[in-house]
Design an enzyme around this catalytic site. Structure first.
Site, PDB file in Angstrom:
ATOM      1  N   CYS A  58       0.822  -1.216   0.000  1.00  0.00           N
ATOM      2  CA  CYS A  58       0.000   0.000   0.000  1.00  0.00           C
ATOM      3  C   CYS A  58       0.858   1.270   0.000  1.00  0.00           C
ATOM      4  O   CYS A  58       0.393   2.324  -0.422  1.00  0.00           O
ATOM      5  CB  CYS A  58      -0.965   0.001   1.181  1.00  0.00           C
ATOM      6  SG  CYS A  58      -0.145  -0.105   2.773  1.00  0.00           S
ATOM      7  N   ASN A  59       2.103   1.169   0.449  1.00  0.00           N
ATOM      8  CA  ASN A  59       2.955   2.349   0.534  1.00  0.00           C
ATOM      9  C   ASN A  59       4.046   2.426  -0.520  1.00  0.00           C
ATOM     10  O   ASN A  59       4.737   3.434  -0.606  1.00  0.00           O
ATOM     11  CB  ASN A  59       3.603   2.445   1.921  1.00  0.00           C
ATOM     12  CG  ASN A  59       2.614   2.866   2.969  1.00  0.00           C
ATOM     13  OD1 ASN A  59       1.722   3.658   2.705  1.00  0.00           O
ATOM     14  ND2 ASN A  59       2.759   2.331   4.156  1.00  0.00           N
ATOM     15  N   GLN A  62       6.122  -5.140   9.374  1.00  0.00           N
ATOM     16  CA  GLN A  62       5.357  -5.686   8.252  1.00  0.00           C
ATOM     17  C   GLN A  62       6.144  -5.704   6.936  1.00  0.00           C
ATOM     18  O   GLN A  62       6.015  -6.634   6.146  1.00  0.00           O
ATOM     19  CB  GLN A  62       4.068  -4.884   8.094  1.00  0.00           C
ATOM     20  CG  GLN A  62       3.094  -5.473   7.114  1.00  0.00           C
ATOM     21  CD  GLN A  62       1.785  -4.695   7.082  1.00  0.00           C
ATOM     22  OE1 GLN A  62       1.684  -3.580   7.603  1.00  0.00           O
ATOM     23  NE2 GLN A  62       0.792  -5.281   6.458  1.00  0.00           N
ATOM     24  N   GLN A  64       6.624  -8.472   3.744  1.00  0.00           N
ATOM     25  CA  GLN A  64       6.180  -8.166   2.386  1.00  0.00           C
ATOM     26  C   GLN A  64       7.315  -8.369   1.372  1.00  0.00           C
ATOM     27  O   GLN A  64       7.079  -8.852   0.267  1.00  0.00           O
ATOM     28  CB  GLN A  64       5.636  -6.737   2.326  1.00  0.00           C
ATOM     29  CG  GLN A  64       4.350  -6.583   3.114  1.00  0.00           C
ATOM     30  CD  GLN A  64       3.960  -5.123   3.322  1.00  0.00           C
ATOM     31  OE1 GLN A  64       4.808  -4.232   3.468  1.00  0.00           O
ATOM     32  NE2 GLN A  64       2.652  -4.875   3.362  1.00  0.00           N
TER      33      GLN A  64
END
Length: 155
Positions: A50-51, A116, A120
């Site tokens: 998402c980033n 996280q 990922q």
């Protein structure tokens, strides 16, 4: 061999641009296959969260990795290089390695130290490995990246 990392992140692009360039999990293996199938590409990994969206590839010395990534994004995401160029960063060689280490160690995250991102990166590596788009060079680089992230976290 050339190593190039091309990406956008929360630091360089608004959410709309990151969403437009993002790869859904179910389409990632196909996208990796399409990237690896381009002339001159030896290995490829795509990290899509998402980033950030980052494309890491190794190419033959005679290839132009930037042109390869630009054409790939134009085909896969229907974007023209001039429209996304203000938001993209590109790192080559040692700078790409340094950047990968920082990302995996969560030093480049929105919340520094969040755990996280390492998971990922490992997931992106696993997908690339399953798709057959990583070999000796990127495999070794990513194993070193994981070790560096672990060291940063523990020390």
């Amino acid at each position: 061999m050339k190593l190039l990392l091309t990406g956008v992140s929360h630091k360089t692009a608004p959410v709309e641009v990151r969403e437009r360039l993002a790869f859904r999990e179910e389409s990632l293996a196909g996208a990796l296959g399409a990237l690896k199938g381009r002339v001159g590409v030896s290995e490829a990994v795509i990290l899509s969260t998402c980033n950030r969206v980052e494309i890491v590839l190794t190419t033959e010395d005679s290839a132009d990795p930037q042109a390869i990534v630009d054409a790939f994004l134009a085909e896969q995401k229907a974007v023209s290089p001039p429209t996304i160029e203000p938001h993209i960063y590109r790192r080559q060689g040692r700078d790409a390695i340094h950047h990968l280490f920082r990302v995996a160690a969560s030093l480049d995250s929105m919340v520094v130290g969040e755990p996280q991102i390492l998971g990922q990166v490992k997931d992106a590596f696993a997908v690339a490995r399953s798709a057959g788009t990583v070999g000796g060079q990127l495999e070794h680089l990513l194993q070193c990246t994981f070790a560096a992230a672990k060291k940063v976290r523990s020390e």
